[in-house]
Design a protein around this motif. Structure first.
Motif, mmCIF file in Angstrom:
data_model
loop_
_atom_site.group_PDB
_atom_site.id
_atom_site.type_symbol
_atom_site.label_atom_id
_atom_site.label_comp_id
_atom_site.label_asym_id
_atom_site.label_seq_id
_atom_site.Cartn_x
_atom_site.Cartn_y
_atom_site.Cartn_z
ATOM 1 N N ALA A 7 0.069 2.863 -2.735
ATOM 2 C CA ALA A 7 0.964 4.019 -2.801
ATOM 3 C C ALA A 7 2.244 3.638 -3.532
ATOM 4 C CB ALA A 7 1.286 4.523 -1.387
ATOM 5 N N ALA A 8 3.087 4.611 -3.743
ATOM 6 C CA ALA A 8 4.395 4.392 -4.360
ATOM 7 C C ALA A 8 5.404 5.313 -3.710
ATOM 8 C CB ALA A 8 4.342 4.647 -5.865
ATOM 9 N N VAL A 152 3.467 0.065 -4.898
ATOM 10 C CA VAL A 152 3.601 -0.262 -6.313
ATOM 11 C C VAL A 152 4.995 0.141 -6.782
ATOM 12 C CG1 VAL A 152 2.660 0.147 -8.625
ATOM 13 C CG2 VAL A 152 1.133 0.076 -6.650
ATOM 14 N N SER A 153 5.631 -0.749 -7.518
ATOM 15 C CA SER A 153 6.988 -0.461 -7.981
ATOM 16 C C SER A 153 7.215 -1.072 -9.355
ATOM 17 C CB SER A 153 8.022 -1.034 -7.000
ATOM 18 O OG SER A 153 9.344 -0.851 -7.485
ATOM 19 N N ARG A 154 7.981 -0.371 -10.140
ATOM 20 C CA ARG A 154 8.501 -0.975 -11.362
ATOM 21 C C ARG A 154 9.746 -1.778 -11.001
ATOM 22 N NH1 ARG A 154 5.737 0.198 -15.852
ATOM 23 N NH2 ARG A 154 4.207 1.880 -15.632
ATOM 24 N N THR A 155 10.393 -2.353 -11.997
ATOM 25 C CA THR A 155 11.392 -3.377 -11.705
ATOM 26 C C THR A 155 12.826 -2.956 -12.004
ATOM 27 O OG1 THR A 155 11.014 -4.355 -13.908
ATOM 28 C CG2 THR A 155 9.723 -5.222 -12.051
ATOM 29 N N GLU A 156 13.056 -1.689 -12.340
ATOM 30 C CA GLU A 156 14.436 -1.234 -12.493
ATOM 31 C C GLU A 156 15.141 -1.332 -11.143
ATOM 32 O OE1 GLU A 156 11.818 0.685 -15.501
ATOM 33 O OE2 GLU A 156 11.781 0.550 -13.313
ATOM 34 N N ARG A 162 14.423 1.522 -3.883
ATOM 35 C CA ARG A 162 13.609 2.532 -3.198
ATOM 36 C C ARG A 162 12.407 1.899 -2.506
ATOM 37 N NH1 ARG A 162 14.923 6.146 -7.673
ATOM 38 N NH2 ARG A 162 13.081 5.405 -8.785
ATOM 39 N N VAL A 163 11.764 0.940 -3.165
ATOM 40 C CA VAL A 163 10.591 0.333 -2.534
ATOM 41 C C VAL A 163 11.009 -0.517 -1.344
ATOM 42 C CG1 VAL A 163 10.366 -1.835 -3.862
ATOM 43 C CG2 VAL A 163 8.316 -0.636 -3.065
ATOM 44 N N ARG A 164 12.186 -1.139 -1.410
ATOM 45 C CA ARG A 164 12.706 -1.868 -0.243
ATOM 46 C C ARG A 164 12.908 -0.928 0.930
ATOM 47 N NH1 ARG A 164 18.649 -2.952 -1.160
ATOM 48 N NH2 ARG A 164 18.535 -0.704 -0.755
ATOM 49 N N ILE A 189 2.377 -5.134 4.838
ATOM 50 C CA ILE A 189 2.943 -4.287 3.783
ATOM 51 C C ILE A 189 3.293 -5.187 2.610
ATOM 52 C CG2 ILE A 189 4.792 -2.694 3.157
ATOM 53 C CD1 ILE A 189 5.008 -1.990 6.152
ATOM 54 N N GLY A 190 2.609 -5.005 1.513
ATOM 55 C CA GLY A 190 2.826 -5.817 0.323
ATOM 56 C C GLY A 190 3.421 -5.002 -0.802
ATOM 57 N N ILE A 191 4.127 -5.679 -1.669
ATOM 58 C CA ILE A 191 4.713 -5.050 -2.852
ATOM 59 C C ILE A 191 3.988 -5.577 -4.083
ATOM 60 C CG2 ILE A 191 6.823 -4.581 -4.148
ATOM 61 C CD1 ILE A 191 6.967 -3.639 -1.246
ATOM 62 N N LEU A 192 3.550 -4.678 -4.949
ATOM 63 C CA LEU A 192 3.003 -5.040 -6.249
ATOM 64 C C LEU A 192 3.980 -4.574 -7.320
ATOM 65 C CD1 LEU A 192 -0.834 -4.263 -6.305
ATOM 66 C CD2 LEU A 192 0.276 -6.473 -6.650
#
Length: 296
Positions: A7-8, A152-156, A162-164, A189-192
Motif C-alpha cells: 500500500a501507499a 511504498v514511498s518515494r524519497t522526497e 508521510r510514510v513515517r 510493517i516494512g517500507i519499500l
C-alpha cells in the motif's frame, strides 16, 4: 502464512508496479490480488493468457457474491485469471462504488488470502495491491491477516514524512502503540523505497534512523529501482529484456532478502496453523513473462 499487503499513503508512488514486479519474481507460486477499494487497473492494461482482454466481472467482483456464503481458500482460484505469460491475477473492482459489495467481507478475504499458502491442492502466497490507504480504508482490514505490510514511498522529504506517520498510525492500530527497532510487531510493517539505485544504501540508513527515532514501528526492508523504462516493459508497453531491467533486478533482491529473513518463519507458521501439513507450492513466476499494469 504469507499474505503480503502492499500500500501507499498518498500520491502515485508505484504500488501497482511494485506489486506486479514482486509477484513476478516471488520465490514460490504467487497470486496477485488487486484489492484497492478504489478499483484496479490491470483489466484495462493487460492481456489475458488467451490473448484477449481480462474479464472485469471475474475477480474481486465475483468474490463479493461468493464470500457471503463463506470462503474456503481454494475457492479463490475460481475467480483468478492468468495474464499473458502466466502470472495469476485476481482482477480488481471496476470502480469505488462496487466496493460496497465487499462491506463486511474484508476479514473473510484476509483469512482466505493468508491460508492459501498452505492449501494441500493449489498453494500460493498472495501479493495484495491495496492501493492508497487512509484511516478508514476497508482494505486495511486485510492487514491483521498479513505476514508483512509493505508501504511504498518515494524519497522526497514530504513523502518520507508521510510514510513515517502512516507507519506510526498502523503500528498503533495493529500493535497497540509505538515501538522501537528492537520491538517490531507482527505483522511486520516494512517500507519499500522507490529510489535511484546509486544512492539507495545511504538513503536506507537515513530513513531507518528516522523511523527508529520516531518509534514508528517499521523499518526499510528494501528499495525498488526508479526505472520508468522497466515499468513500461512490465506493462507490456515497451519491448526489451525485462529480466535485465533495474526494476526486476531490484525486485529480485527484495524478495530474496525477505525470504532469507522471514521465509522460514512464514512456513513454520503456516504449518502450525494447518496442523503441520505443509502445502505443495508451485513454481515461481518468471519475470518478463506477464504483461501487467504498472502505473499507480
Amino acid at each position: 502464512m504469507a499474505l503480503i499487503a502492499i500500500a501507499a499513503d498518498k500520491g502515485s508512488p508505484g504500488v501497482t508496479t511494485t506489486a506486479v514486479a514482486l509477484a513476478a519474481v516471488w520465490p514460490r507460486r504467487s497470486l496477485l490480488a488487486e484489492t484497492d477499494p478504489a478499483g484496479g487497473d490491470l483489466v484495462y492494461r493487460s492481456a489475458a493468457a488467451h490473448g484477449g482482454q481480462l474479464n472485469p466481472n471475474i475477480g474481486m467482483l465475483s468474490i463479493a457474491a461468493t464470500a457471503r456464503r463463506g470462503l474456503v481458500p481454494d475457492q479463490l482460484w475460481d475467480h483468478v485469471q492468468p495474464l499473458s505469460g502466466g502470472l495469476d491475477v485476481l482482477v480488481g473492482l471496476g470502480n469505488a462504488e462496487q466496493a460496497t459489495g465487499l462491506v463486511g467481507l474484508w476479514p473473510t478475504l484476509g483469512h482466505a488470502f493468508s491460508s492459501l499458502a498452505d492449501s494441500p491442492h493449489q498453494a500460493a502466497d498472495v501479493i495484495a495491491d491495496c492501493g492508497r490507504i487512509a484511516g478508514d480504508t476497508p482494505a486495511a482490514e486485510l492487514f491483521p491477516h498479513a505476514a508483512l505490510v509493505l508501504l511504498v514511498s518515494r524519497t522526497e522529504p514530504e513523502a518520507l514524512a508521510r510514510v513515517r506517520d502512516r507507519a506510526a498510525a498502523l503500528t498503533a492500530k495493529l500493535h497497540g502503540g509505538p515501538r522501537g527497532a528492537a520491538a517490531l510487531g507482527t505483522p511486520l510493517i516494512g517500507i519499500l523505497l522507490i529510489a535511484d539505485p546509486g544512492n539507495s544504501a545511504k538513503l536506507v540508513n537515513q530513513v531507518n534512523d528516522m523511523l527508529v527515532h520516531s518509534q514508528a514501528g517499521a523499518r526499510v526492508v528494501g528499495t525498488i529501482a526508479d526505472d520508468p523504462a522497466g515499468a513500461e516493459q512490465l506493462a507490456g508497453r515497451r519491448r526489451g529484456r525485462l529480466e535485465k531491467s533495474l526494476l526486476i533486478r531490484s525486485a529480485r533482491k527484495v524478495t530474496a532478502d525477505l525470504y532469507q529473513q522471514y521465509g522460514t518463519a512464514w512456513t513454520v507458521a503456516a504449518q502450525a496453523n494447518q496442523g503441520g501439513h505443509p502445502g505443495q507450492h508451485g513454481p515461481a513466476q518468471q519475470a518478463g513473462q506477464g504483461h501487467a499494469g504498472a502505473g499507480r
